[in-house]
Design a protein around this motif. Structure first.
Motif, PDB file in Angstrom:
ATOM      1  N   ARG A   1      10.176  -8.228   1.145  1.00 57.33           N
ATOM      2  CA  ARG A   1       9.698  -6.729   0.887  1.00 57.33           C
ATOM      3  C   ARG A   1       9.568  -6.384  -0.613  1.00 57.33           C
ATOM      4  O   ARG A   1      10.589  -6.478  -1.040  1.00 57.33           O
TER       5      ARG A   1
ATOM      6  N   TYR B   1      -3.929  -7.302  -0.928  1.00 59.43           N
ATOM      7  CA  TYR B   1      -3.457  -8.611  -0.225  1.00 59.43           C
ATOM      8  C   TYR B   1      -4.541  -9.746  -0.930  1.00 59.43           C
ATOM      9  O   TYR B   1      -5.714  -9.338  -1.376  1.00 59.43           O
TER      10      TYR B   1
ATOM     11  N   GLY C   1       1.804  -5.991   7.070  1.00 58.96           N
ATOM     12  CA  GLY C   1       1.829  -4.626   6.066  1.00 58.96           C
ATOM     13  C   GLY C   1       0.676  -4.643   5.055  1.00 58.96           C
ATOM     14  O   GLY C   1       0.706  -5.727   4.578  1.00 58.96           O
ATOM     15  N   SER C   2      -0.073  -3.821   4.854  1.00 56.93           N
ATOM     16  CA  SER C   2      -1.129  -3.768   3.888  1.00 56.93           C
ATOM     17  C   SER C   2      -1.508  -2.274   3.430  1.00 56.93           C
ATOM     18  O   SER C   2      -0.990  -1.424   4.210  1.00 56.93           O
ATOM     19  N   THR C   3      -2.135  -2.047   2.359  1.00 54.55           N
ATOM     20  CA  THR C   3      -2.522  -0.856   2.110  1.00 54.55           C
ATOM     21  C   THR C   3      -3.997  -0.736   1.770  1.00 54.55           C
ATOM     22  O   THR C   3      -4.511   0.034   1.222  1.00 54.55           O
TER      23      THR C   3
ATOM     24  N   GLY D   1      -7.942  -0.210   2.277  1.00 56.84           N
ATOM     25  CA  GLY D   1      -8.685   0.969   2.950  1.00 56.84           C
ATOM     26  C   GLY D   1      -8.002   2.265   2.756  1.00 56.84           C
ATOM     27  O   GLY D   1      -7.980   2.979   1.941  1.00 56.84           O
ATOM     28  N   LEU D   2      -7.037   2.578   3.892  1.00 51.62           N
ATOM     29  CA  LEU D   2      -6.505   3.928   3.758  1.00 51.62           C
ATOM     30  C   LEU D   2      -5.086   3.834   3.223  1.00 51.62           C
ATOM     31  O   LEU D   2      -4.334   3.003   3.082  1.00 51.62           O
ATOM     32  N   ARG D   3      -5.108   4.784   2.211  1.00 51.62           N
ATOM     33  CA  ARG D   3      -4.280   4.859   1.132  1.00 51.62           C
ATOM     34  C   ARG D   3      -3.298   6.406   1.077  1.00 51.62           C
ATOM     35  O   ARG D   3      -4.010   7.265   1.491  1.00 51.62           O
ATOM     36  N   SER D   4      -2.143   6.095   0.669  1.00 51.74           N
ATOM     37  CA  SER D   4      -1.609   7.329   0.560  1.00 51.74           C
ATOM     38  C   SER D   4      -1.062   7.492  -1.012  1.00 51.74           C
ATOM     39  O   SER D   4      -1.384   6.449  -1.873  1.00 51.74           O
TER      40      SER D   4
ATOM     41  N   GLU E   1       2.198   7.012  -1.839  1.00 50.62           N
ATOM     42  CA  GLU E   1       3.115   6.429  -1.956  1.00 50.62           C
ATOM     43  C   GLU E   1       2.697   4.964  -2.403  1.00 50.62           C
ATOM     44  O   GLU E   1       1.883   4.405  -2.246  1.00 50.62           O
ATOM     45  N   GLU E   2       4.047   4.253  -2.479  1.00 52.93           N
ATOM     46  CA  GLU E   2       3.596   2.779  -2.934  1.00 52.93           C
ATOM     47  C   GLU E   2       3.378   2.238  -1.753  1.00 52.93           C
ATOM     48  O   GLU E   2       3.953   2.271  -0.610  1.00 52.93           O
ATOM     49  N   GLY E   3       2.660   0.971  -1.750  1.00 57.76           N
ATOM     50  CA  GLY E   3       2.362   0.243  -0.623  1.00 57.76           C
ATOM     51  C   GLY E   3       3.515  -1.001  -0.645  1.00 57.76           C
ATOM     52  O   GLY E   3       4.005  -1.200  -1.629  1.00 57.76           O
ATOM     53  N   TRP E   4       3.638  -1.913   0.419  1.00 61.41           N
ATOM     54  CA  TRP E   4       4.418  -2.860   0.419  1.00 61.41           C
ATOM     55  C   TRP E   4       3.566  -4.148   1.231  1.00 61.41           C
ATOM     56  O   TRP E   4       2.933  -3.705   2.207  1.00 61.41           O
TER      57      TRP E   4
ATOM     58  N   GLY F   1      -1.374  -7.711   8.494  1.00 58.33           N
ATOM     59  CA  GLY F   1      -0.843  -6.806   9.599  1.00 58.33           C
ATOM     60  C   GLY F   1      -0.861  -5.483   9.181  1.00 58.33           C
ATOM     61  O   GLY F   1      -0.851  -5.125   7.924  1.00 58.33           O
ATOM     62  N   HIS F   2      -0.686  -4.720   9.915  1.00 59.16           N
ATOM     63  CA  HIS F   2      -0.639  -3.263   9.866  1.00 59.16           C
ATOM     64  C   HIS F   2       0.544  -2.668   9.157  1.00 59.16           C
ATOM     65  O   HIS F   2       1.611  -3.000   9.366  1.00 59.16           O
ATOM     66  N   GLN F   3       0.457  -1.745   8.654  1.00 53.37           N
ATOM     67  CA  GLN F   3       1.074  -0.667   8.043  1.00 53.37           C
ATOM     68  C   GLN F   3       0.702   0.640   7.764  1.00 53.37           C
ATOM     69  O   GLN F   3      -0.464   0.827   7.142  1.00 53.37           O
TER      70      GLN F   3
END
Lengths: 753, 339
Positions: free
Chosen positions: A531, A541, A623-625, A627-630, A632-635, B291-293
Motif C-alpha cells: 500500500r 494505474y 483499488g484505484s482512483t 474517474g471518481l475522485r475525492s 484525499e489521497e488515493g492508493w 479493483g474497486h476503491q
C-alpha cells in the motif's frame, strides 16, 4: 461437319430520350435470349450428345439432335474454335470412326467418344419409393438438486417422445423429412422438397431449452457501515429461456437459366422466457437490485440472393434484412440516492436492463474465378449497417477479402489472402476500427508422403478514436489513435512414414504491437508492492490488458494404426502468451490421447483422455482512483504475482457390441473433473471466493433389440451429475430412462412382414 | 429526376452491367481454350467406359443405395462434366469387368470407410481416394469441386482444410444417402480429427454441441471462408451476433472487447468458468480493470474486511450486469454498465 458456334452479342445502344421502361424490357429480353442462347440448349436432355475425351472425361463439344456440333465445353464453358485434344493439347480435327461413335485424335491416337445425354435409370420417372420410420417412446426422469447445470439444455420430467422420418421419391422429385419431439421446448423438425432440381425447398424448425443461472447474491450484503443492501425480487425462480427457430429456404432454377439460382432464406428466431436482470444504485445508497425480466425477443432475417455460374466464374449476391425486437418489458427500479449530489444525477423510477430493438441490412457479393487448373481467385465484399432503434445510433461495416490460390509447381500449393474491414459507429464515444490483414501460405509435397507448410501473416488494426485519458477531474476525455500490429508465422509438416502412421506438427508464433488495452496513465505511475499513497492525480494505474504481445504455439498430432484392430491418436498442444509491458504470462498445455480397439467385427472400444492445464500470472491492482475522485489521497495495492490456474481432465470411454444380429449393446461414460484457483498474496482469501472445483459425470447405456425385421426396441438409461465442490452452486444429478419402439415400414415390407 | 425514373434508370443500368459482365465472360471464355480443365479423374490405363447398366449387374446394393442420393437426382442442366453415372467418379470400367471385378482396375471412394457395404477386400490393393497419400488428394478434391463450386465452396482453395490436405472423401461418402453424404453425422465427424475440441465441449460451460442442439458448421464453414478460423462471418463478433443479436447494439456505452472480439473474454468451445468465460471473475476483469476503491470513509479500506473483499472482488458482473453494452447511463451519468 464440325462447326464453330458463335453467339451474336447484341449492341446495347439506348438513347436517353427513349422511355426507360422500354429499355428495361428490351434489355431484359435480350439478356434472357442471350443467356438462353448458350445455356438453355444444354439441358435439352436426350436429344443431345456430348463429345467427351476418354482420357480426361471432359466434354469438348456438344452435338445437338439436328447434327450440328456446338464446340463449347460444358465444364469450362469455353468456346472452342476447333476441337482440341485434351490429351496431347494439339488442335486437331478428330477423325470419325465407324458410325461416329468414337473419334480418334490423329496426333496421339487419344480417343474421343460420344455419349448420349439422357436421364439415368436411377431417376427415371417410373422409379418411385417411399420410406417411413416412426419411433414413439416414453421418458422418465428423476432429479436431485439443481437442474440448472446438470440439465442445462435438456427437458426433464416424464413425457412422450417421438422421432420419425420419411423419404418419398418419384423420378427426380424428392420429399423428405425427419422429426424429433421431446417436448414443446425441445424439438427438431426438417422438411426437404426437391422438385426436379428446379425448385428446392427446405424448412427447419428447432426449439432448445436453456436453463439459466439465478444469482442469489449471497456473497453481497455485508452490513458494515450499513450502506449496501441487496434485494432479489424473485428469489425462488428458476430462470430459463426457450430458443425457437424457423428456417425456410428456397432455391429456384428458372428454365432457360440453368446456371443461375435464385435463393431466398428466412429465419424467425425467438427467445422467450425469463432471466435475471440486475442493477446498482451508485455509492451512497448502494443497493444491488435483482429482478425478473421477461424475455420475448424476436429476430427476423430475410435474405434474397442469386448465385450464377458462368463456366470458370461464379458469383453470388445477397441482400439480408434483420429486425430484432425485444417485446418484453424492462424491469424498473426507484433510483434514490441517500443524499443529493451532482455526482448522481440519474434518479427516479427508471427502467434498467433495457435491450434495444435493432435493424441490420447487409449486402454481400462473392465472386470466384477459376483461372486455370489449380489457380483460383476469390473476392468477397460486404456492406452492412446496423441501427439501434432505441437511440437511433448506427454502425457501418464494410468488408472485403481477396484470396488467390495457385499451384505454380507440381506439389506446391500457394495462397495469398487479404482481408479488410471497417466498423464505423456513429456514436462519438464508440471506437472506429479499420482492419487490414493479409498473408501468404505455401504447402509443398516434398515427397509422396511428406508435405511441408509455411505461412506468414500481418494484421493491422487502426482505432483512430480510442479514449486515451481524461483531461482533469471533470474535463473532456482525450481521444486519439491506438493501432495494433500483428506479425505471425507458422511452420509445419505432415508426414506418413509408413502405412497407417500419420504425423503432423505445427509451430506458430505471433508478435503483437500495442494490443487492445485499457489505457491508464503510465507516466505518473510507479508500481510498487504494498500500500502506497499516491498524489491526487487522475488515473494512477498503468495500461492494462489481458492481450499478449508474443504468442507461441506448438502442435503435434500422431495417428497410428498400430495393428489392424488398434488405433492410437495422441495430440499435444502447447501455447505460451506473454505481455512484458503488463507482466502477464499465460501458458497452456493440452494433451489428448484417443485409442480405439476393435478385436472382432461387432465389438469396438474407444477411449479418450484429455489433460488441459493453464497457468496465468498477472499483476493486479486493487483499488484505484480513476474517474471518481475525492480530495484525499488515493492508493493502490499491487500484487505482482497473482496466479490463476486451471486444470481439467476429461476421460471418455465407450463400447459398442453386437452379440447377435438382433441385439446391440452400447455404453458410454464421461468423467470431467476440473478446478480453477485464484491466488493473490495481498488477499489470500480472494481465491476462496471465486475458486472453482467442478466435477461432471455422464453415463449412457442401453440396448437395441430387433423384435422382428423393421421393428426395433431401444431402451436406454442416462445419468448426469454436476458437482460444484467449491462454491456449492447448482450441484445436482439426473437419471433419465427412455424406451422407444422403432418401426421401419420399408424393412418390414422387404422382409415380407 | 423523379424517384420512379431514378429507379428505372438504376434497374436499367444494373441490367446492362449484368449483360456486359456476361458478355465479358463469354469473350473471356474464348480466350481460355488453351487452359487445362479444372479436374481430371485419375485414369486407368487402357480402360474404356461401359455404362451404368454394366455396373449394376454386380453392384446391386451399391446401385440401390446410390439411387437414394442427391447425386442420382442431378438434372442434366446442373452437370458441369459429362454424365457417366458410376464411371463419372470411378473411371472407365471395362478392365474392371474383364478382370472379373478386379478391384485394382477401378477407382473407389471410401473403401476403408465402409467395409460392410463394399465387402472386405484388401485395401492395399485397391485404388481408392480415401487412401491416397495426402499430397495427391488435391486431384480428387478438384474433381468434386468441378461441380461443387457454389458459394459455400468458394473459399475451399487455400483454406485451412485444403492446406492440411483434407480430402472431400475424408468427410463425404458419395454413395450413401446420409445428410449431405457425410460419413458420420456432426459433431462426431469434426471431433474425430479435432479431438481437443471434443474435450472442451464437455467442460462445465459449453455450447450445446455434444447435446446435438447446434453444429460446428453453424459457426464454421468447413469449406473455407475469408476470415480466420473459417468463420462464417467477417469476424468473431459479427458471428456471435448472429445468435446473440441483443448484444450487437450498437450501444451508447460500449465495452470495447465486445465490438473488437468476443474471444477476448470468452472461449466459445468450453471453459470451467460459467458463461464460457476464459477465466473466472474477478481475475478475468482485473487483468484490464483495477479493483474497486471508494474515497468514502466507510468504504475506503476496502480490503480490510473479508465481507468487503467478498463484495468487490467476487463477481464484477453482479453490479456491472450490462457489460455487453447499454444505452442507459449509470446513476453517475457515466457508462458504468450498471443499468
Amino acid at each position: 461437319m464440325m462447326e464453330t458456334h458463335s453467339s451474336t452479342v447484341p449492341q446495347l445502344r439506348f438513347g436517353l430520350s427513349r422511355p426507360l421502361s422500354l429499355k428495361v424490357a428490351v434489355t431484359l429480353a435480350v439478356g434472357f435470349l442471350f443467356l438462353g442462347s448458350f445455356s438453355g440448349r444444354a439441358s435439352d436432355g436426350a436429344t443431345q450428345q456430348l463429345v467427351i475425351c476418354a482420357k480426361c472425361n471432359v466434354a469438348v463439344s456438344l452435338r445437338t439432335g439436328d447434327g450440328t456440333i456446338r464446340t463449347r465445353c460444358p465444364n469450362r464453358w469455353e468456346k472452342l474454335d476447333k476441337l482440341r485434344c485434351p490429351s496431347c493439347g494439339k488442335s486437331s480435327r478428330f477423325k470419325p470412326e465407324a458410325e461416329e461413335e468414337k473419334w480418334v485424335c490423329p496426333y496421339d491416337g487419344a480417343s474421343v467418344i460420344t455419349n448420349t445425354v439422357q436421364e439415368p435409370p436411377s431417376v427415371s420417372r417410373t422409379d418411385r419409393s417411399f420410406e417411413l420410420e416412426v419411433a414413439p417412446g416414453q421418458r422418465a426422469t428423476a432429479t436431485t438438486g439443481s437442474k440448472t447445470k446438470v440439465a442445462e439444455y435438456r427437458v426433464l420430467g416424464p413425457g412422450a417422445e417421438v422421432t420419425s422420418s420419411f423419404n418419398f421419391r418419384r423420378g427426380s422429385t424428392r420429399i423428405a423429412g425427419k422429426s424429433l419431439r421431446r417436448s414443446d421446448e425441445d424439438q427438431d423438425h426438417q422438411l426437404f422438397i426437391d422438385l426436379g432440381r428446379r425448385v428446392i425447398l427446405g424448412l427447419k424448425q428447432s426449439s432448445i431449452l436453456h436453463r439459466l443461472d439465478h444469482d442469489l447474491l449471497t456473497n453481497l450484503g455485508f452490513t458494515e457501515g450499513g450502506r449496501l443492501t441487496v434485494a432479489d425480487a424473485d428469489p425462488g425462480r428458476n430462470y430459463q429461456i426457450v430458443r425457437s427457430e424457423w428456417k425456410p429456404d428456397v432455391r429456384i432454377t428458372v428454365p432457360g437459366l440453368p446456371h443461375v439460382q435464385f435463393i431466398a432464406r428466412y429465419r424467425y428466431l425467438t427467445r422467450g422466457g425469463h432471466e435475471q436482470a440486475r442493477t446498482l444504485t451508485h455509492c451512497a445508497s448502494c443497493h444491488v437490485q435483482a429482478g425478473t425480466r421477461r424475455v420475448d425477443q424476436v429476430t427476423n432475417d430475410l435474405e434474397l440472393g442469386s448465385e450464377a455460374k458462368f463456366g470458370p466464374l461464379a458469383l453470388y449476391y445477397g441482400h439480408t434484412v434483420r429486425k430484432f425486437n425485444e417485446r418484453g418489458q424492462a424491469p424498473r427500479f426507484d433510483y434514490r440516492p441517500a443524499f443529493a449530489s451532482t455526482f448522481f444525477p440519474i434518479t427516479g423510477d427508471l427502467p434498467y436492463g433495457v435491450i434495444p430493438d435493432s435493424t441490420k441490412r447487409t449486402d454481400k457479393l462473392d465472386l470466384r474465378w477459376d483461372v486455370s487448373h489449380g489457380t483460383s481467385v476469390h473476392a468477397g465484399f460486404t456492406s452492412a449497417r446496423s441501427e439501434n432503434q432505441f437511440t437511433r445510433g448506427a454502425a457501418d461495416l464494410i468488408s472485403s477479402n481477396l484470396r488467390i490460390t495457385a499451384r505454380p509447381l507440381p506439389g506446391l500449393k500457394t495462397t495469398a489472402r487479404y482481408q479488410f474491414y471497417e466498423i464505423n459507429p456513429t456514436h462519438p464515444d464508440s471506437i472506429d476500427r479499420i482492419v487490414h490483414s493479409g498473408g501468404v501460405e505455401a504447402a509443398y509435397a516434398l515427397t509422396r508422403n511428406t508435405s511441408l507448410e509455411a505461412g506468414y501473416e500481418l494484421e493491422r488494426i487502426n482505432r483512430p478514436n480510442v479514449l486515451l485519458r481524461r483531461l482533469g477531474l471533470s474535463g473532456p476525455y482525450e481521444r486519439g489513435p491506438w493501432n495494433t500490429s500483428k506479425h505471425g508465422g507458422k511452420l509445419g509438416f505432415l508426414l506418413r512414414p509408413r502405412a497407417g502412421l500419420d504425423v503432423s506438427a505445427r509451430y506458430k508464433f505471433q508478435l503483437i504491437d500495442q494490443p487492445l488495452t485499457r489505457l491508464g496513465k503510465q507516466d505518473s505511475f510507479a508500481p510498487q508492492v504494498g500500500r502506497r499513497p499516491y498524489p491526487s492525480v487522475p488515473g494512477i494505474y498503468p495500461d492494462l490488458t489481458n492481450q499478449p504481445t508474443q504468442v507461441q504455439e506448438g502442435f503435434l498430432s500422431v495417428n497410428w494404426r498400430a495393428t489392424k484392430t488398434l488405433t492410437l491418436s495422441p495430440v499435444y498442444r502447447f501455447s505460451d502468451d506473454r505481455n512484458s509491458s503488463v507482466d502477464r504470462h499465460q501458458r497452456d498445455h493440452l494433451l489428448t490421447v484417443t485409442a480405439t480397439y476393435s478385436p472382432v467385427e461387432r465389438l469396438n472400444f474407444s477411449t479418450t483422455y484429455t489433460y488441459d492445464r493453464s497457468r496465468t500470472a498477472a499483476v493486479l491492482y486493487f483499488g484505484s482512483t480513476g474517474g471518481l475522485r475525492s480530495l484525499e489521497e488515493g492508493w493502490v495495492d499491487i500484487d505482482p504475482g497473482t496466479l490463476y490456474r486451471t486444470r481439467i481432465q476429461a476421460w471418455v470411454a465407450g463400447i459398442n457390441w453386437m452379440p447377435s444380429r438382433r441385439t446391440a449393446l452400447f455404453a458410454n461414460y464421461r468423467f470431467t473433473p476440473s478446478s480453477a484457483s485464484f491466488d493473490s498474496s495481498i488477499a489470500p482469501d480472494l481465491g476462496g471466493f471465486s475458486a472453482l472445483k467442478i466435477t461432471s459425470q455422464w453415463a449412457y447405456t442401453g440396448f437395441d433389440y430387433a423384435i422382428s425385421p423393421g421393428v426395433v426396441l431401444r431402451a436406454s438409461y442416462a445419468f448426469d451429475d454436476y458437482a460444484d465442490r467449491a462454491l456449492q452452486l447448482n450441484s445436482g444429478s439426473t437419471n433419465l430412462f427412455r424406451i422407444h419402439l422403432s418401426w421401419n415400414f420399408n424393412e418390414q415390407r422387404r422382409s415380407g412382414g | 429526376m423523379k424517384p420512379s425514373k431514378r429507379k428505372f434508370k438504376l434497374a436499367s443500368l444494373s441490367t446492362i452491367v449484368v449483360l456486359a459482365l456476361c458478355s465479358v465472360m463469354t469473350d473471356a471464355g474464348e480466350k481460355q481454350q488453351d487452359r487445362a480443365p479444372t479436374a481430371k479423374v485419375p485414369s486407368i490405363a487402357g480402360a474404356e467406359y461401359v455404362g451404368q447398366k454394366m455396373c449394376a449387374v454386380c453392384h446391386v446394393d451399391q446401385g440401390r443405395e446410390f439411387s437414394k442420393t442427391a447425386h442420382a437426382r442431378i438434372a442434366t442442366f446442373e452437370l458441369q462434366v459429362a454424365r457417366r453415372e458410376c464411371e463419372s467418379c470411378h473411371g472407365p470400367g471395362s478392365l474392371h469387368i474383364q478382370g472379373r471385378g478386379d478391384t485394382r482396375k477401378i477407382l473407389k471412394f471410401g473403401m476403408a470407410l465402409d467395409p460392410e457395404l463394399f465387402g472386405r477386400g484388401d485395401p492395399s490393393k485397391i485404388i481408392h481416394y480415401s487412401g491416397l497419400p495426402p499430397a495427391e488428394k488435391a486431384n480428387t478434391n478438384a474433381y468434386c469441386l468441378s461441380c461443387h463450386n457454389s458459394r459455400s465452396h468458394f473459399d475451399w482453395a487455400g483454406s485451412r482444410h485444403d492446406q492440411a490436405n483434407v480430402g472431400c472423401v475424408d468427410c463425404h461418402y458419395p454413395m450413401r444417402a446420409t445428410e449431405k453424404l457425410l460419413i458420420k453425422p456432426e459433431p462426431d465427424l469434426c471431433l474425430d480429427c479435432h479431438a481437443q475440441r471434443r474435450a472442451q465441449l464437455s467442460y462445465p460451460s459449453h455450447h450445446p454441441i455434444l447435446e446435438g442442439k447446434i453444429k460446428c458448421t453453424d459457426c464454421h464453414n468447413q469449406h473455407g471462408s475469408g476470415s480466420r478460423a473459417m468463420l462464417r462471418q467477417e469476424n468473431v463478433s459479427q458471428l456471435c451476433f448472429q445468435c446473440h443479436p441483443e448484444k450487437e447494439g450498437p450501444f451508447t456505452f460500449e465495452h470495447p472487447p465486445v465490438t473488437e472480439d468476443c474471444t477476448i473474454c470468452h472461449e466459445p468451445h468450453g471453459t470451467i468458468a460459467n458463461n464460457l468465460k476464459k477465466q473466472e471473475e474477478p481475475f478475468l476483469c482485473m487483468q484490464c480493470h483495477p479493483g474497486h476503491q471508494s474515497q468514502l470513509p466507510a468504504l475506503k479500506d476496502v480490503l480490510d474486511s473479508r465481507e468487503k473483499r467478498q463484495t468487490f472482488y467476487t463477481k464484477c458482473t453482479q453490479c456491472h450486469s450490462t457489460l455487453h453494452g447499454t444505452d442507459l447511463p449509470s446513476t453517475t451519468g457515466l457508462g458504468r454498465f450498471t443499468r
